[in-house]
Structure formats: structure tokens, C-alpha cells
Design a protein around this motif. Structure first.
Motif, PDB file in Angstrom:
ATOM      1  N   GLY A 299     -94.553  53.882  80.117  1.00  0.00           N
ATOM      2  CA  GLY A 299     -94.045  53.145  81.259  1.00  0.00           C
ATOM      3  C   GLY A 299     -94.586  53.604  82.603  1.00  0.00           C
ATOM      4  O   GLY A 299     -94.246  53.027  83.633  1.00  0.00           O
ATOM      5  N   HIS A 300     -95.420  54.632  82.619  1.00  0.00           N
ATOM      6  CA  HIS A 300     -95.961  55.167  83.869  1.00  0.00           C
ATOM      7  C   HIS A 300     -97.167  54.381  84.355  1.00  0.00           C
ATOM      8  O   HIS A 300     -97.842  53.718  83.583  1.00  0.00           O
ATOM      9  CB  HIS A 300     -96.399  56.628  83.671  1.00  0.00           C
ATOM     10  CG  HIS A 300     -95.276  57.555  83.420  1.00  0.00           C
ATOM     11  ND1 HIS A 300     -94.775  57.778  82.161  1.00  0.00           N
ATOM     12  CD2 HIS A 300     -94.543  58.309  84.261  1.00  0.00           C
ATOM     13  CE1 HIS A 300     -93.771  58.642  82.243  1.00  0.00           C
ATOM     14  NE2 HIS A 300     -93.610  58.979  83.512  1.00  0.00           N
ATOM     15  N   THR A 301     -97.429  54.524  85.656  1.00  0.00           N
ATOM     16  CA  THR A 301     -98.703  54.096  86.218  1.00  0.00           C
ATOM     17  C   THR A 301     -99.507  55.345  86.534  1.00  0.00           C
ATOM     18  O   THR A 301     -98.942  56.397  86.818  1.00  0.00           O
ATOM     19  CB  THR A 301     -98.532  53.303  87.537  1.00  0.00           C
ATOM     20  OG1 THR A 301     -97.850  54.108  88.490  1.00  0.00           O
ATOM     21  CG2 THR A 301     -97.799  52.000  87.318  1.00  0.00           C
ATOM     22  N   GLU A 302    -100.824  55.212  86.451  1.00  0.00           N
ATOM     23  CA  GLU A 302    -101.688  56.250  86.988  1.00  0.00           C
ATOM     24  C   GLU A 302    -101.599  56.104  88.502  1.00  0.00           C
ATOM     25  O   GLU A 302    -101.693  54.989  89.028  1.00  0.00           O
ATOM     26  CB  GLU A 302    -103.132  56.076  86.518  1.00  0.00           C
ATOM     27  CG  GLU A 302    -103.329  56.407  85.070  1.00  0.00           C
ATOM     28  CD  GLU A 302    -104.794  56.501  84.665  1.00  0.00           C
ATOM     29  OE1 GLU A 302    -105.676  56.556  85.555  1.00  0.00           O
ATOM     30  OE2 GLU A 302    -105.047  56.528  83.451  1.00  0.00           O
TER      31      GLU A 302
ATOM     32  N   SER B 274     -90.504  57.563  92.450  1.00  0.00           N
ATOM     33  CA  SER B 274     -89.703  58.331  91.505  1.00  0.00           C
ATOM     34  C   SER B 274     -90.475  59.613  91.179  1.00  0.00           C
ATOM     35  O   SER B 274     -91.434  59.952  91.867  1.00  0.00           O
ATOM     36  CB  SER B 274     -89.420  57.497  90.246  1.00  0.00           C
ATOM     37  OG  SER B 274     -90.632  57.122  89.614  1.00  0.00           O
ATOM     38  N   THR B 275     -90.095  60.286  90.148  1.00  0.00           N
ATOM     39  CA  THR B 275     -90.736  61.551  89.796  1.00  0.00           C
ATOM     40  C   THR B 275     -92.237  61.360  89.591  1.00  0.00           C
ATOM     41  O   THR B 275     -92.662  60.430  88.910  1.00  0.00           O
ATOM     42  CB  THR B 275     -90.112  62.133  88.514  1.00  0.00           C
ATOM     43  OG1 THR B 275     -88.708  62.259  88.720  1.00  0.00           O
ATOM     44  CG2 THR B 275     -90.705  63.486  88.173  1.00  0.00           C
ATOM     45  N   PHE B 276     -92.996  62.245  90.191  1.00  0.00           N
ATOM     46  CA  PHE B 276     -94.456  62.260  90.040  1.00  0.00           C
ATOM     47  C   PHE B 276     -94.818  63.434  89.153  1.00  0.00           C
ATOM     48  O   PHE B 276     -94.381  64.562  89.394  1.00  0.00           O
ATOM     49  CB  PHE B 276     -95.135  62.404  91.401  1.00  0.00           C
ATOM     50  CG  PHE B 276     -96.636  62.527  91.318  1.00  0.00           C
ATOM     51  CD1 PHE B 276     -97.425  61.403  91.201  1.00  0.00           C
ATOM     52  CD2 PHE B 276     -97.250  63.769  91.359  1.00  0.00           C
ATOM     53  CE1 PHE B 276     -98.816  61.509  91.121  1.00  0.00           C
ATOM     54  CE2 PHE B 276     -98.626  63.898  91.281  1.00  0.00           C
ATOM     55  CZ  PHE B 276     -99.412  62.752  91.166  1.00  0.00           C
TER      56      PHE B 276
ATOM     57  N   GLY C  94     -92.385  55.957  84.969  1.00  0.00           N
ATOM     58  CA  GLY C  94     -92.141  55.732  83.551  1.00  0.00           C
ATOM     59  C   GLY C  94     -90.847  56.328  83.056  1.00  0.00           C
ATOM     60  O   GLY C  94     -90.013  56.789  83.824  1.00  0.00           O
ATOM     61  N   HIS C  95     -90.694  56.338  81.730  1.00  0.00           N
ATOM     62  CA  HIS C  95     -89.463  56.818  81.096  1.00  0.00           C
ATOM     63  C   HIS C  95     -89.665  58.062  80.226  1.00  0.00           C
ATOM     64  O   HIS C  95     -88.725  58.506  79.573  1.00  0.00           O
ATOM     65  CB  HIS C  95     -88.840  55.693  80.258  1.00  0.00           C
ATOM     66  CG  HIS C  95     -89.769  55.160  79.211  1.00  0.00           C
ATOM     67  ND1 HIS C  95     -90.614  54.094  79.455  1.00  0.00           N
ATOM     68  CD2 HIS C  95     -90.001  55.543  77.945  1.00  0.00           C
ATOM     69  CE1 HIS C  95     -91.324  53.854  78.363  1.00  0.00           C
ATOM     70  NE2 HIS C  95     -90.972  54.713  77.439  1.00  0.00           N
ATOM     71  N   VAL C  96     -90.839  58.643  80.240  1.00  0.00           N
ATOM     72  CA  VAL C  96     -91.128  59.839  79.446  1.00  0.00           C
ATOM     73  C   VAL C  96     -91.292  61.013  80.415  1.00  0.00           C
ATOM     74  O   VAL C  96     -92.035  60.919  81.388  1.00  0.00           O
ATOM     75  CB  VAL C  96     -92.429  59.653  78.619  1.00  0.00           C
ATOM     76  CG1 VAL C  96     -92.829  60.935  77.922  1.00  0.00           C
ATOM     77  CG2 VAL C  96     -92.268  58.505  77.629  1.00  0.00           C
TER      78      VAL C  96
END
Length: 172
Positions: free
Chosen positions: A50-53, A133-135, A34-36
Motif C-alpha cells: 500500500g506504500h508509495t515510493e 503519514s509514517t515515512f 501503506g499498511h505494512v
């Protein structure tokens, strides 16, 4: 040790199938893509970050292969549903295999192609394969949910199975 990162609907239902395998050191629930920065469960659930679980798996490749993890993943998701998984609807529940190396990418792509060619599904396989990407680790109450809330977890699994049965989409 190596890492694997998978999104396939609610992370509550994604932990146990991996965690019970030999060679798995940790399975963390969290958010990625995501973007946050440092999103909360509420932000991700609201479909605005914008993230996925996702689940981040640390594993010993001498005991369990990345290929084996991919096979477990395919059996936990509906790879024909781009906008959610089972009763979990929306972008934050989309199916994605995230990769950490070119080797993982090649394995994921080959596995997806094999699934497409298997005839198991009549609809298009839409699971994405994207660079990790970042987790962000989810809040503590979401970690090992199946152990902390066995009754609710059992209900979630039953609802997921019921939804899957009622909405079977071309699986042979």
C-alpha cells in the motif's frame, strides 16, 4: 528546518532535481502511505504494502520555499496519470503531495488549482494531496542512486524521457 514529502514515480529519479537546489539539507528515498510496518523495496515494488515510493526533503525555508519545491515537483511528474509515472506502473508509483501542516496543504491545493487553470494539460490533474503519514527510509542502495549508479540512473532518465515523449498525454 521544514520537511516536504512527495511521491511521483520511482524515487531514483526524484532525488537529484531536489538535492541540487540551494537550501536543501537532505533528500531521502523511502516509502509512505501503506499498511505494512518497515516495508522493504521488494514489498513496495510488489504492490502489496500500500506504500508509495517517495522522497522526504528537509529544507531551509529561508533559502527555498515550499512553493518552489511544489513547482519542482510538478516538473518531475505527470499529474494526469493516477496509476504510475512514465514507465513505472502501479499504485506504488502514484503521484501524491503529502503535507505536514495546514499551511503546506493550502499551498499544495492552490498550486494544483493554478496548474489545473493554466491550460498546460488537457486531461484532469489527478495528483492527490494527502496528510503525511509514517515515512520509512529505503534501503541504503536506494539512497542517492544517481550518484552511486550514474550509468543506470542515466539509462532510467533516458527511458523516462523516451516514454514521456512517446506517450504525451495532452500536454500543450
Amino acid at each position: 528546518m521544514e520537511k516536504a514529502l512527495f511521491a511521483g514515480g520511482c524515487f531514483w529519479c526524484m532525488v537529484e532535481p531536489f538535492e541540487e537546489q540551494p537550501g536543501i539539507l537532505t533528500v531521502l528515498s523511502g516509502y509512505t502511505g501503506g499498511h505494512v510496518e518497515n516495508p522493504t523495496y521488494e514489498q513496495v515494488k510488489s504492490q502489496t504494502s500500500g506504500h508509495t515510493e517517495a522522497v522526504l526533503i528537509e529544507f531551509d525555508p529561508k533559502m527555498i520555499s515550499y512553493e518552489a519545491l511544489i513547482e519542482i515537483y510538478w516538473n518531475q511528474t505527470d499529474p494526469t496519470d493516477a496509476m504510475g509515472q512514465f514507465m513505472d506502473r502501479g499504485d506504488s508509483y502514484r503521484p501524491v503531495i503529502y503535507y505536514y501542516s495546514e499551511e503546506q496543504k493550502a499551498i499544495a491545493e492552490a498550486s494544483k488549482t493554478a496548474l489545473e487553470n493554466s491550460g498546460r494539460y488537457t486531461e484532469e490533474i489527478v495528483t492527490k494531496i494527502e496528510e503525511a503519514s509514517t515515512f520509512y527510509e529505503a534501503e541504503e542502495e536506494h539512497q542517492e542512486f544517481y550518484k552511486k549508479n550514474p550509468r543506470r540512473y542515466k539509462q532510467e532518465k533516458a527511458e523516462r524521457a523516451e516514454w514521456e515523449s512517446a506517450n504525451a498525454k495532452g500536454e500543450q
